[in-house]
Design a protein around this motif. Structure first.
Motif, short mmCIF file in Angstrom:
data_model
loop_
_atom_site.label_atom_id
_atom_site.label_comp_id
_atom_site.label_asym_id
_atom_site.label_seq_id
_atom_site.Cartn_x
_atom_site.Cartn_y
_atom_site.Cartn_z
N LYS A 35 -28.20 44.72 -20.67
CA LYS A 35 -27.48 44.48 -21.92
C LYS A 35 -28.38 43.85 -22.98
CE LYS A 35 -24.37 41.15 -22.38
NZ LYS A 35 -23.10 40.37 -22.36
N ALA A 36 -29.14 42.85 -22.59
CA ALA A 36 -30.01 42.18 -23.57
C ALA A 36 -31.07 43.14 -24.09
CB ALA A 36 -30.67 40.96 -22.92
N MET A 37 -31.60 44.00 -23.22
CA MET A 37 -32.60 44.97 -23.65
C MET A 37 -32.01 45.96 -24.66
SD MET A 37 -34.65 47.76 -21.33
CE MET A 37 -33.11 48.62 -20.98
N VAL A 38 -30.80 46.43 -24.40
CA VAL A 38 -30.14 47.37 -25.30
C VAL A 38 -29.91 46.72 -26.67
CG1 VAL A 38 -28.01 48.65 -25.73
CG2 VAL A 38 -29.05 48.70 -23.46
N VAL A 39 -29.47 45.46 -26.67
CA VAL A 39 -29.27 44.74 -27.93
C VAL A 39 -30.59 44.60 -28.68
CG1 VAL A 39 -28.62 42.51 -28.94
CG2 VAL A 39 -27.24 43.50 -27.12
N GLY A 40 -31.65 44.24 -27.96
CA GLY A 40 -32.95 44.09 -28.59
C GLY A 40 -33.47 45.39 -29.18
N LEU A 41 -33.32 46.48 -28.45
CA LEU A 41 -33.78 47.78 -28.94
C LEU A 41 -32.94 48.24 -30.13
CD1 LEU A 41 -34.51 49.64 -25.58
CD2 LEU A 41 -36.17 48.72 -27.22
N ALA A 42 -31.63 47.97 -30.09
CA ALA A 42 -30.78 48.34 -31.23
C ALA A 42 -31.19 47.57 -32.48
CB ALA A 42 -29.31 48.05 -30.88
N ALA A 43 -31.49 46.29 -32.31
CA ALA A 43 -31.93 45.49 -33.45
C ALA A 43 -33.25 46.01 -34.01
CB ALA A 43 -32.07 44.02 -33.04
N LYS A 44 -34.16 46.35 -33.10
CA LYS A 44 -35.51 46.75 -33.51
C LYS A 44 -35.55 48.15 -34.09
CE LYS A 44 -39.78 45.25 -33.48
NZ LYS A 44 -40.11 44.04 -34.25
N LEU A 45 -34.87 49.09 -33.45
CA LEU A 45 -34.99 50.50 -33.83
C LEU A 45 -33.96 50.95 -34.85
CD1 LEU A 45 -35.71 52.03 -30.30
CD2 LEU A 45 -37.36 51.39 -32.07
N VAL A 46 -32.88 50.19 -35.02
CA VAL A 46 -31.81 50.60 -35.94
C VAL A 46 -31.61 49.58 -37.06
CG1 VAL A 46 -29.38 51.22 -36.18
CG2 VAL A 46 -30.63 51.88 -34.11
N VAL A 47 -31.33 48.33 -36.68
CA VAL A 47 -30.99 47.33 -37.69
C VAL A 47 -32.16 47.05 -38.63
CG1 VAL A 47 -30.32 44.91 -38.05
CG2 VAL A 47 -29.25 46.25 -36.23
N LEU A 48 -33.35 46.85 -38.09
CA LEU A 48 -34.50 46.52 -38.93
C LEU A 48 -34.84 47.63 -39.93
CD1 LEU A 48 -36.74 44.62 -39.75
CD2 LEU A 48 -38.08 45.42 -37.79
N PRO A 49 -34.95 48.91 -39.51
CA PRO A 49 -35.20 49.96 -40.51
C PRO A 49 -34.10 50.08 -41.57
CG PRO A 49 -35.70 50.77 -38.31
CD PRO A 49 -35.02 49.44 -38.14
N VAL A 50 -32.84 49.90 -41.15
CA VAL A 50 -31.73 49.96 -42.12
C VAL A 50 -31.86 48.82 -43.13
CG1 VAL A 50 -29.23 49.69 -42.39
CG2 VAL A 50 -30.14 51.20 -40.62
N LEU A 51 -32.20 47.63 -42.66
CA LEU A 51 -32.39 46.50 -43.57
C LEU A 51 -33.53 46.77 -44.55
CD1 LEU A 51 -32.00 43.47 -41.11
CD2 LEU A 51 -30.44 44.09 -42.97
N VAL A 67 -42.83 52.64 -49.59
CA VAL A 67 -43.17 53.35 -48.36
C VAL A 67 -43.80 52.39 -47.36
CG1 VAL A 67 -44.55 55.22 -47.35
CG2 VAL A 67 -43.47 55.54 -49.58
N GLY A 68 -44.65 51.48 -47.84
CA GLY A 68 -45.27 50.50 -46.97
C GLY A 68 -44.26 49.60 -46.28
N MET A 69 -43.17 49.29 -46.97
CA MET A 69 -42.12 48.45 -46.38
C MET A 69 -41.38 49.22 -45.28
SD MET A 69 -41.04 45.31 -46.84
CE MET A 69 -41.36 44.87 -48.54
N ILE A 70 -41.11 50.50 -45.52
CA ILE A 70 -40.47 51.33 -44.50
C ILE A 70 -41.39 51.50 -43.30
CG2 ILE A 70 -39.46 53.59 -44.00
CD1 ILE A 70 -37.83 51.88 -45.95
N LEU A 71 -42.68 51.72 -43.57
CA LEU A 71 -43.68 51.83 -42.49
C LEU A 71 -43.70 50.56 -41.65
CD1 LEU A 71 -46.23 52.78 -40.99
CD2 LEU A 71 -47.57 52.09 -43.00
#
Length: 286
Positions: A35-51, A67-71
């Motif tokens: 569960k903790a790994m899934v939450v961490g990956l969701a934050a990293k791969l989804v939430v951060l790029p959306v932010l 573009v540098g910020m998205i990168l």
């Protein structure tokens, strides 16, 4: 200070050193209760790029900085994330797992998100040829392959990996610092000219990423150590990879400016977070 040859070699060594320090047993324990790994990956791969995308759309910096910020947001966790997670009292195995998985995923996530950023922002002002194949291959060779080699050596020759890791880890941290400082020196005029554009955006993204990770961890009812690891992983980025992609694969020094600034900012906020959680622990236990 940063050359076309030295930068990828340094980054490859950093990723190899990271692989040497990851224990297969730690991975098994994390995957046993994922569960903790899934939450961490969701934050990293989804939430951060959306932010990052939302911030760029509101802030409207210059196209290269956008573009540098998205990168930057597409990059995996930083090379010091596990160490700083340890100092904060977080679960090191969880931090290491998220770092490894996001580093392996970078071959896909970085080209995908950079392609999106180039299409949305840089394409407004000029025609951009997006080197997706070159970018994917480059990231695979300097990020994924060295990490996998380090993991393989840890698996097959753990004692050798342990001895190498004692030397490789501090060397990798030093190389990371040299890459960031070298990039800062080479782009110091651009940084000075646009400090009001990039520094507030980088700080806001970092604070939003850490806050978003904390909220996700709280909603998922993660324990204290797991929540700390998720926050640190989401706040610390592999700025060296962002610099490599911008300079070597995209040929745009301006696009590495957000990675340079963020590399400085993230360590300051990480230290502040460590102080805060340690103080809270003393209050709770005292």
């Amino acid at each position: 200070m940063i050359t076309q040859a030295a930068l990828p070699l340094a980054l490859a060594f950093i990723m190899f050193a990271m692989g040497l320090t990851l224990d297969a047993g730690d991975f098994r324990r994390v995957f046993a209760a994922p569960k903790a790994m899934v939450v961490g990956l969701a934050a990293k791969l989804v939430v951060l790029p959306v932010l990052a995308l939302a911030l760029v759309l509101v802030w409207r910096p210059e196209p290269d900085f956008a573009v540098g910020m998205i990168l930057l947001a597409a990059c995996p966790a930083g090379v010091t994330s596990a160490l700083l997670t340890h100092h904060a009292g977080g679960r090191i195995a969880l931090a290491a797992t998220i770092t490894a998985l996001t580093s392996l995923a970078a071959t896909l996530t970085v080209p995908l998100l950079v392609n999106l950023g180039l299409g949305l922002f840089a394409g407004y002002d000029r025609s951009v040829e997006i080197p997706v194949a070159k970018m994917t291959l480059g990231i695979f060779l300097v990020d994924t392959v060295p990490l996998a080699l380090g993991l393989g050596l840890q698996r097959l020759r753990p004692r050798v990996a342990e001895r190498l890791g004692r030397v490789a880890r501090p060397v990798a941290t030093l190389l990371f610092a040299l890459i960031v400082v070298g990039a800062f020196v080479s782009q110091r005029q651009s940084l000075m000219d646009h400090v009001g554009d990039v520094v507030p955006a980088a700080l806001l993204l970092n604070l939003a990423a850490m806050t978003g990770a904390w909220v996700l961890g709280t909603l998922a009812r993660l324990d204290w150590a797991d929540r700390i690891a998720v926050v640190m992983e989401n706040g610390l980025q592999n700025g060296a990879l962002g610099i490599f992609v911008a300079v070597t694969l995209l040929g745009s020094p301006a696009m590495m400016v957000p990675s340079i600034v963020y590399a400085f900012v993230m360590n300051l906020t990480a230290i502040a977070f460590i102080v805060a959680v340690r103080r809270r622990r003393r209050v709770v236990t005292g």
